[in-house]
Design a protein around this motif. Structure first.
Motif: not given
Length: 415
Positions: A202-203, A312-314
């Motif tokens: 989230e952001g 980006d999540l990894f």
């Protein structure tokens, strides 16, 4: 008129038979989904002994299981039964060395089934060999089908009970898909008991989304949680629906030759099982495995795309791992290992995770990284790194010894 009526009945009967055969065959093909919510009965639920309300599932303490890896043909002596044992911490047993609070160096490992070292015995894991080399106990907190997210969750829960100087995070490239998953069935069709929490961004903030299953009994009515599962599992729209077979089933079955081949090999194995002996000259088990690997190639390419769209999540999960290491004052080491289906693809196309390891090296001074593909160089092809038969290509004892040598170098360099 009667001949035409009879012909019509024959054609209708043939269509019905083809539909039934196609549907039953598609149900057994791992690359095809035929139901969104397959039934879960209490007998199946009772076998789910690793259920964990916080993590989804987790190895349980003080257990010993013997697993037939399938390394034999019908009528032959069972040659490959492996033993999986866990201790009071729910760590896989490390026969080489007992825990010692006064040891000069302490080590723990977290990750997926390649960290757990599935398909080999307790004294054939890389943790066992690493413990021998370092003369210290090496804890093994690997979990089957874990992604980087669950491994990180287990680390945060377990580490306060067993603090170590080094933590090796050992995962395969499939982690990129697993961190986007809430219900495994949406990407690994038939894996219907595996419901898990995950993280979302989230952001710039990493936010944990808890599992919708609080108690094991909740699994009996997953359809009531359909909206949640479809919303938070990325693969529902991007993998499950494109691979969902629906009526009429015959085109889905016959349009892809690999489906037909897999069905024939499966039928051959069934004939061998019923006859109690193998058919000379044909290894249906190997042929079925090779067919399954060919059907896995689209999934590998799908995962390759995910590294482009969701890096980006990894990266955020890696950052969380590094931050937790700084908070708890241990040395974090990230290790990328390869499933067989990736190793075969990457030997021709390069790593599906691109320059991930190089980027991590540039981003985090305190993080050690190891790309195991750069250290394992088989002379007889990538298949020689893995067990010969069984559930789908985990590393052999010999490869685990090589992995231990590589990991030992990280620890010994600091001593």
């Amino acid at each position: 008129m009667l001949p035409f009526v009879a012909l019509a009945f024959v054609l209708v009967a043939l269509v019905i038979v083809l539909e039934v055969v196609s549907y039953q065959s598609l149900k057994r093909i791992p690359a095809v989904a035929t139901e969104e919510f397959p039934g879960i009965d209490r007998e199946l639920l009772g076998k789910f002994s690793s259920f964990d309300s916080e993590l989804g599932w987790c190895p349980q303490p003080n257990r010993e299981k013997q697993k037939d890896t399938g390394d034999h043909l019908p009528g032959e002596e069972v040659r490959s039964v492996v033993t999986y044992s866990t201790d009071e911490y729910a760590s896989r047993v490390c026969p080489a060395t007992d825990r010692d609070e006064d040891a000069d160096v302490t080590v723990s490992t977290y990750g997926d089934s390649y960290c757990f070292c599935r398909e080999v015995d307790d004294d054939e894991t890389f943790q066992h060999y690493l413990a021998q080399e370092l003369d210290t106990h090496v804890a093994n907190y690997g979990g089957g089908n874990y992604g980087l997210d669950q491994a990180l969750m287990r680390l945060k829960r377990q580490y306060p009970e067993e603090e170590t100087d080094y933590v090796f995070m050992v995962v395969t490239a499939s982690s990129i898909a697993r961190i986007l998953s809430v219900w495994k069935h949406y990407q690994e069709f038939g894996n219907i008991l595996a419901v898990k929490p995950r993280y979302v961004l989230e952001g710039d903030d990493l936010v944990r989304v808890e599992s919708p299953v609080d108690e094991k009994e909740d699994l009996l009515d997953l359809e009531s949680k359909a909206d949640f599962l479809r919303e938070y599992d990325f693969h529902y729209d991007h993998w499950f629906k494109p691979h969902y077979a629906s009526f009429p089933y015959t085109p889905d079955f016959f349009d892809k030759p690999e489906h037909l081949r897999y069905a024939l090999y499966t039928g051959g194995k069934e004939l061998e099982r019923r006859a109690g002996r193998s058919i000379p000259g044909i290894d249906f088990d190997q042929a079925q495995t090779q067919s399954a690997l060919r059907m896995e190639q689209p999934r590998v390419r799908y995962h390759e795309r995910l590294f482009d769209t969701h890096e980006d999540l990894f990266d955020a999960l890696i950052e969380e791992f590094v931050d937790y290491a700084d908070e708890q004052e241990f040395t974090p080491v990230f290790v990328m290992v390869q499933q067989l289906r990736y190793a075969k693809y990457e030997s021709e196309h390069g790593p599906i995770y691109g320059d991930l390891l190089d980027r991590l090296d540039e981003s985090y001074d305190d993080l050690e990284t190891i790309d195991m593909a750069r250290h394992l160089d088989p002379d007889d092809g990538v298949e020689s790194l893995y067990v010969e038969r069984g559930e789908g290509g985990h590393y052999s004892p010999e490869t685990n010894q090589e992995i231990a040598d590589v990991l030992a170098e990280v620890v010994e360099a600091d001593q």
